[in-house]
Write a protein that holds these residues in place. Sequence first.
Motif, PDB file in Angstrom:
ATOM      1  N   ALA A 180       0.850  -1.203   0.000  1.00 32.41           N
ATOM      2  CA  ALA A 180       0.000   0.000   0.000  1.00 32.41           C
ATOM      3  C   ALA A 180       0.884   1.251   0.000  1.00 32.41           C
ATOM      4  O   ALA A 180       0.620   2.212  -0.722  1.00 32.41           O
ATOM      5  N   GLN A 181       1.951   1.198   0.794  1.00 29.77           N
ATOM      6  CA  GLN A 181       2.859   2.353   0.840  1.00 29.77           C
ATOM      7  C   GLN A 181       3.522   2.556  -0.522  1.00 29.77           C
ATOM      8  O   GLN A 181       3.722   3.685  -0.965  1.00 29.77           O
ATOM      9  N   TYR A 182       3.817   1.465  -1.184  1.00 37.09           N
ATOM     10  CA  TYR A 182       4.408   1.549  -2.529  1.00 37.09           C
ATOM     11  C   TYR A 182       3.453   2.281  -3.478  1.00 37.09           C
ATOM     12  O   TYR A 182       3.861   3.158  -4.240  1.00 37.09           O
ATOM     13  N   CYS A 183       2.162   1.928  -3.406  1.00 40.36           N
ATOM     14  CA  CYS A 183       1.150   2.614  -4.234  1.00 40.36           C
ATOM     15  C   CYS A 183       1.122   4.110  -3.913  1.00 40.36           C
ATOM     16  O   CYS A 183       1.153   4.954  -4.813  1.00 40.36           O
ATOM     17  N   ILE A 184       1.062   4.423  -2.622  1.00 46.39           N
ATOM     18  CA  ILE A 184       0.986   5.824  -2.200  1.00 46.39           C
ATOM     19  C   ILE A 184       2.209   6.580  -2.700  1.00 46.39           C
ATOM     20  O   ILE A 184       2.100   7.679  -3.252  1.00 46.39           O
ATOM     21  N   GLU A 208      -4.290   6.068 -16.569  1.00 52.05           N
ATOM     22  CA  GLU A 208      -5.687   5.983 -16.134  1.00 52.05           C
ATOM     23  C   GLU A 208      -6.141   4.541 -15.954  1.00 52.05           C
ATOM     24  O   GLU A 208      -7.193   4.137 -16.446  1.00 52.05           O
ATOM     25  N   SER A 209      -5.345   3.781 -15.288  1.00 53.10           N
ATOM     26  CA  SER A 209      -5.735   2.386 -15.100  1.00 53.10           C
ATOM     27  C   SER A 209      -5.144   1.808 -13.816  1.00 53.10           C
ATOM     28  O   SER A 209      -4.287   2.405 -13.189  1.00 53.10           O
ATOM     29  N   VAL A 210      -5.663   0.640 -13.469  1.00 52.60           N
ATOM     30  CA  VAL A 210      -5.189  -0.035 -12.262  1.00 52.60           C
ATOM     31  C   VAL A 210      -3.797  -0.594 -12.519  1.00 52.60           C
ATOM     32  O   VAL A 210      -3.574  -1.295 -13.499  1.00 52.60           O
ATOM     33  N   LYS A 211      -2.866  -0.246 -11.622  1.00 59.21           N
ATOM     34  CA  LYS A 211      -1.490  -0.683 -11.817  1.00 59.21           C
ATOM     35  C   LYS A 211      -1.180  -1.937 -11.014  1.00 59.21           C
ATOM     36  O   LYS A 211      -0.222  -2.641 -11.309  1.00 59.21           O
ATOM     37  N   ILE A 235     -11.690  -9.713  -0.274  1.00 59.94           N
ATOM     38  CA  ILE A 235     -11.380  -8.285  -0.274  1.00 59.94           C
ATOM     39  C   ILE A 235     -10.093  -8.124  -1.077  1.00 59.94           C
ATOM     40  O   ILE A 235      -9.167  -8.940  -0.941  1.00 59.94           O
ATOM     41  N   ARG A 236     -10.063  -7.106  -1.936  1.00 64.43           N
ATOM     42  CA  ARG A 236      -8.821  -6.860  -2.649  1.00 64.43           C
ATOM     43  C   ARG A 236      -8.436  -5.404  -2.552  1.00 64.43           C
ATOM     44  O   ARG A 236      -9.268  -4.525  -2.289  1.00 64.43           O
ATOM     45  N   LEU A 237      -7.164  -5.177  -2.741  1.00 62.38           N
ATOM     46  CA  LEU A 237      -6.629  -3.832  -2.668  1.00 62.38           C
ATOM     47  C   LEU A 237      -6.068  -3.510  -4.051  1.00 62.38           C
ATOM     48  O   LEU A 237      -5.444  -4.367  -4.678  1.00 62.38           O
ATOM     49  N   SER A 238      -6.361  -2.323  -4.541  1.00 60.31           N
ATOM     50  CA  SER A 238      -5.806  -1.984  -5.842  1.00 60.31           C
ATOM     51  C   SER A 238      -5.226  -0.579  -5.832  1.00 60.31           C
ATOM     52  O   SER A 238      -5.612   0.267  -5.027  1.00 60.31           O
ATOM     53  N   GLY A 239      -4.275  -0.363  -6.708  1.00 64.40           N
ATOM     54  CA  GLY A 239      -3.643   0.947  -6.856  1.00 64.40           C
ATOM     55  C   GLY A 239      -3.962   1.481  -8.241  1.00 64.40           C
ATOM     56  O   GLY A 239      -3.629   0.850  -9.241  1.00 64.40           O
ATOM     57  N   PHE A 240      -4.647   2.626  -8.273  1.00 66.48           N
ATOM     58  CA  PHE A 240      -5.083   3.193  -9.554  1.00 66.48           C
ATOM     59  C   PHE A 240      -4.213   4.398  -9.903  1.00 66.48           C
ATOM     60  O   PHE A 240      -4.102   5.353  -9.137  1.00 66.48           O
ATOM     61  N   ASP A 241      -3.610   4.345 -11.071  1.00 66.47           N
ATOM     62  CA  ASP A 241      -2.772   5.449 -11.530  1.00 66.47           C
ATOM     63  C   ASP A 241      -3.624   6.360 -12.418  1.00 66.47           C
ATOM     64  O   ASP A 241      -4.033   5.973 -13.509  1.00 66.47           O
ATOM     65  N   SER A 242      -3.892   7.557 -11.923  1.00 65.28           N
ATOM     66  CA  SER A 242      -4.795   8.444 -12.659  1.00 65.28           C
ATOM     67  C   SER A 242      -4.037   9.331 -13.650  1.00 65.28           C
ATOM     68  O   SER A 242      -4.642  10.156 -14.318  1.00 65.28           O
ATOM     69  N   SER A 243      -2.721   9.149 -13.751  1.00 65.76           N
ATOM     70  CA  SER A 243      -1.980  10.088 -14.589  1.00 65.76           C
ATOM     71  C   SER A 243      -2.331   9.883 -16.058  1.00 65.76           C
ATOM     72  O   SER A 243      -2.683   8.780 -16.493  1.00 65.76           O
ATOM     73  N   HIS A 244      -2.240  10.971 -16.802  1.00 60.30           N
ATOM     74  CA  HIS A 244      -2.701  11.003 -18.183  1.00 60.30           C
ATOM     75  C   HIS A 244      -2.010   9.922 -19.010  1.00 60.30           C
ATOM     76  O   HIS A 244      -0.794   9.773 -18.976  1.00 60.30           O
ATOM     77  N   LEU A 286     -14.254   5.473  -0.313  1.00 60.99           N
ATOM     78  CA  LEU A 286     -13.797   6.162  -1.521  1.00 60.99           C
ATOM     79  C   LEU A 286     -12.360   5.770  -1.832  1.00 60.99           C
ATOM     80  O   LEU A 286     -11.647   5.277  -0.962  1.00 60.99           O
ATOM     81  N   PRO A 287     -11.931   6.003  -3.082  1.00 58.20           N
ATOM     82  CA  PRO A 287     -10.509   5.798  -3.369  1.00 58.20           C
ATOM     83  C   PRO A 287      -9.680   6.704  -2.460  1.00 58.20           C
ATOM     84  O   PRO A 287     -10.066   7.836  -2.207  1.00 58.20           O
ATOM     85  N   MET A 288      -8.571   6.210  -1.977  1.00 59.16           N
ATOM     86  CA  MET A 288      -7.733   7.016  -1.075  1.00 59.16           C
ATOM     87  C   MET A 288      -6.602   7.627  -1.878  1.00 59.16           C
ATOM     88  O   MET A 288      -5.644   6.945  -2.213  1.00 59.16           O
ATOM     89  N   PHE A 289      -6.759   8.905  -2.224  1.00 62.07           N
ATOM     90  CA  PHE A 289      -5.756   9.532  -3.083  1.00 62.07           C
ATOM     91  C   PHE A 289      -5.008  10.665  -2.399  1.00 62.07           C
ATOM     92  O   PHE A 289      -4.083  11.197  -2.950  1.00 62.07           O
TER      93      PHE A 289
END
Lengths: 139, 349
Positions: A23-27, A92-95, A80-89, A53-56
């Motif tokens: 999770a820290q890696y995603c953050i 825009e997808s789950v990494k 339960i799953r945890l996902s990291g979403f990259d919103s950068s242009h 909500l997504p935690m951004f």
Amino acid sequence: MRLTQGCFSFLPDLTDAQIRAQAQYCIDNGWAVNIEFTDDPHPRNTYWEMWGLPMFDIKDAAAVMMELAECRRAYGDRYIRLSGFDSSHGWESVKLSFLVNRPSEEPGFRLVRQEAEGRNVRYTTQAYVTDRPEGKRYG
Amino acid sequence: MAETIRSYGHPGITDPLSCERSGGGGPSATLSAVANQPALGLPTEFIDLARELTEAGVEEVLTELDDELIGLAPVKTRIREIAALLLVERVRRKLGLSSEPPTLHMSFTGNPGTGKTTVALRMADILHRLGFVRKGHLISVTRDDLVGQYIGHTAPKTKEILKRAMGGVLFIDEAYYLYRAENERDYGQEAIEILLQVMENQREDLVVILAGYAGPMEKFFRSNPGFRSRIAHHIDFPDYADGELLAIGELILAKQNYKLSDSGREALAHYITARKQQPHFSNARSIRNALDRARLRQANRIVRSAANLKITAKDLMTIDAPDLLASRVFGQDATANSPLSDETESTFD
Ligand SMILES: Nc1ncnc2c1ncn2[C@@H]1O[C@H](COP(=O)(O)OP(=O)(O)OP(=O)(O)O)[C@@H](O)[C@H]1O
Ligand SMILES: [Mg+2]
């Protein structure tokens, strides 16, 4: 049957310390961290429910672990799953996405054969638990 | 564990650990007396606290604090004490001498503009450098950020803030507004309960600093003993003396590449004396606001005189007496209705 999905599916389940590190890696990469849950284990099920909500705008994985603990309290009998979403242009997808919780018993899938036109046979898998209605499938 | 211990063998430096273990006859005798103390297997080398201090970079922050904040002697002393405590705690941790994370929640009391927020920011930095918070950021909130408007609104709001603050410091300004004694169904109570729980159970995840005026704070703690018992350090911020306010003014200007002319300095001193008598005085912030308005007047003065005079860089840097004396603080004169005169302080805060 132990369900595997997403990243690390070839590994044993991650410990909480390992989940926290991911999770820290995603953050640290600026990805929004999401917690999702479901009781439909089919691999083609993309409709998982969001926990909150997504935690951004968080800095530390403690926040994710706090939410995860609460999600487990409420839905500890589901996946339960945890996902990291990259919103950068352009991305825009789950990494990254991986399971962080599973029901204590996982009955697995049945294989269904359907005779189709000619001599064709269609194969499909069905989770035993989905015979029962949503919310009443595990435990 | 041995590799985590710093032992430089400086004979001149006192070692808190060796004192602790110097009594007692031999290892076996002590062993039975304090059976579960993990330190017993440890070597008795000296620990270089000074080096720990430099390594953590705390001295830098403390020196900066001394240099950039005028006055506040009691606050600076307390912060040095806390830093010392944390440093020792950090070394003890490395040696396995303490297991429980220390309680670091604090309360800052003092009048408006006495530097509470400024110091809280530094505190976050100190805690981060010493490794007591992982990220070292500061989230500053008030009641409105934590408490919702309707049933079911408060808990998610408070948790959202807590999540953002994780790994850093949560600064709750005017904390007493969380609790409204006159309304027992007030949603503030819900926020308080969540805060108390996290302050207790997630001490290694975030540090909470409550701030506010001394009187209401005291009342708040009396009606919420849970908070008082979770707070380790109470720090009181005194009001500034006139001379300190003047020095603060000069510091603020210097940071913006301005300076006071000699008469300007005199005018500011007068302004301080006069301003203190008036309502809504908020120490350093009032000075900052007064100087912001003085800059406005200075700019106006220069632009108006630009046709007749040659302007130098020095002119652009200098705040002169008229820039300050036009303030409404000096009485309701002709300037009172000009757009550049003082409004009541609060509209500028
Ligand atoms: N000792 C000081 N030296 C220099 N500047 C100071 C000092 N104390 C306060 N200031 C300046 O005064 C302003 C107000 O300070 P700060 O916001 O920290 O006050 P506060 O105690 O949090 O006030 P409030 O209770 O109203 O929130 C800031 O811009 C800060 O830079
Ligand atoms: Mg403040």
